[in-house]
Design a protein around this motif. Sequence first.
Motif, PDB file in Angstrom:
ATOM      1  N   HIS A 128      32.662  35.821  48.070  1.00 13.25           N
ATOM      2  CA  HIS A 128      31.817  36.292  46.971  1.00 13.25           C
ATOM      3  C   HIS A 128      31.056  35.095  46.407  1.00 13.25           C
ATOM      4  CE1 HIS A 128      35.643  35.015  45.225  1.00 13.25           C
ATOM      5  NE2 HIS A 128      34.935  34.659  44.165  1.00 13.25           N
ATOM      6  N   HIS A 149      28.921  32.575  43.557  1.00 10.04           N
ATOM      7  CA  HIS A 149      28.946  32.076  42.179  1.00 10.04           C
ATOM      8  C   HIS A 149      27.669  31.278  41.908  1.00 10.04           C
ATOM      9  CE1 HIS A 149      32.968  33.165  40.898  1.00 10.04           C
ATOM     10  NE2 HIS A 149      33.493  32.679  42.018  1.00 10.04           N
ATOM     11  N   HIS A 179      32.706  31.680  48.132  1.00 15.13           N
ATOM     12  CA  HIS A 179      34.051  31.285  48.559  1.00 15.13           C
ATOM     13  C   HIS A 179      34.982  32.481  48.670  1.00 15.13           C
ATOM     14  CE1 HIS A 179      36.313  30.735  44.447  1.00 15.13           C
ATOM     15  NE2 HIS A 179      35.413  31.664  44.340  1.00 15.13           N
ATOM     16  N   SER A 230      36.671  36.730  40.370  1.00 17.27           N
ATOM     17  CA  SER A 230      37.327  35.469  40.029  1.00 17.27           C
ATOM     18  C   SER A 230      37.301  34.425  41.130  1.00 17.27           C
ATOM     19  CB  SER A 230      38.751  35.645  39.531  1.00 17.27           C
ATOM     20  OG  SER A 230      39.671  35.449  40.569  1.00 17.27           O
TER      21      SER A 230
HETATM   22 MN    MN Z   1      35.462  33.080  42.778  1.00 21.47          MN
END
Ligand code: MN
Length: 316
Positions: free
Chosen positions: A75, A77, A119, A316
């Motif tokens: 995902h 960031h 990541h 997260s």
């Molecule tokens: Mn993450």
Amino acid sequence: MSTLLSNGEPEAGAVNEGAVRETCSWELRAAKVGSLDIRRALPVRDRRLIGPWCFLDRYGPLTFTEGKPMDVAPHPHTGLQTVSWLFEGEVLHRDSLGFEQVIRAGELNLMTSGRAIAHSEESPRGASGSLSGIQLWIALPDADRNGEPTFEHHPRLPVVSASGAATSVFYGAAAGERSPATSFSPALGAEIRLPAGSEAELPLDESFEHGLLLIDGDLESNGGRILGDRFYYLQPGNASIDLRSDRGCVMMLIGGAPFGEKIVMWWNFVGRSFEEIERFRKEWDRGERFGEVKGYRGSRLEAPPLKPRIPPTPAS
Ligand code: MN
């Protein structure tokens, strides 16, 4: 010196004098990251940031004999640093820069997204079968948020032993020690261990606001009992905090100078405007900007639908 209050209401025996910098606390809320049950301390409606810290998830302690309790597919960031800190077990990190790193208790994984990174995080093969940790995000200042992405693993961090407390400084500086982790604004992240029957007075940077989370054991602070299912916020203006434990405890302390910039958080993106978030989402959708995480078995996470008023649960 502050008195710890619950939801702004003084606890029994709390003293609220003129010099007291008010403190409040709120209950951690249950959420899921994949199939993993987590408890989220930050953000909450009335408190989006503590210094630059904009996100705090607590997971575990749990045990397992098979499968991967932690399994967060690739995902994206933007505009933040992620801090992974464990009390038990292991987590395997892979990112679009090609880093592959297992983290264990007392070690720091720090990922700086800069303009863009992707990541995955999962329980590694051959894991010990226990897992307990926290994941935090730090907002990058506007001047740094479009920089190059980087990843750091720090297996050893400075530990300050003073007046009965052992403080591992994993981010920023505390009690004269500085973490080797790259930081972009004045901040502090530390794990503090108190042995049974100990008392300590921890010096604080008065210009910082702070957040406190009890991980394990029992803790009293400035005369009030600290509960493990609540997160405690301290306003700037506190020169120190008193800690006392009967059976011994582990706690987390984060802090920083009030961030002073308005951020927009949506899913796993930190930006400055909704238009910017919209663009990040589109670029992730199209496979642009963030690169590819190699080695993860399975497909990457799809961004949730864009509904401006309803922030989706971060991965997260
Ligand atoms: Mn993450």
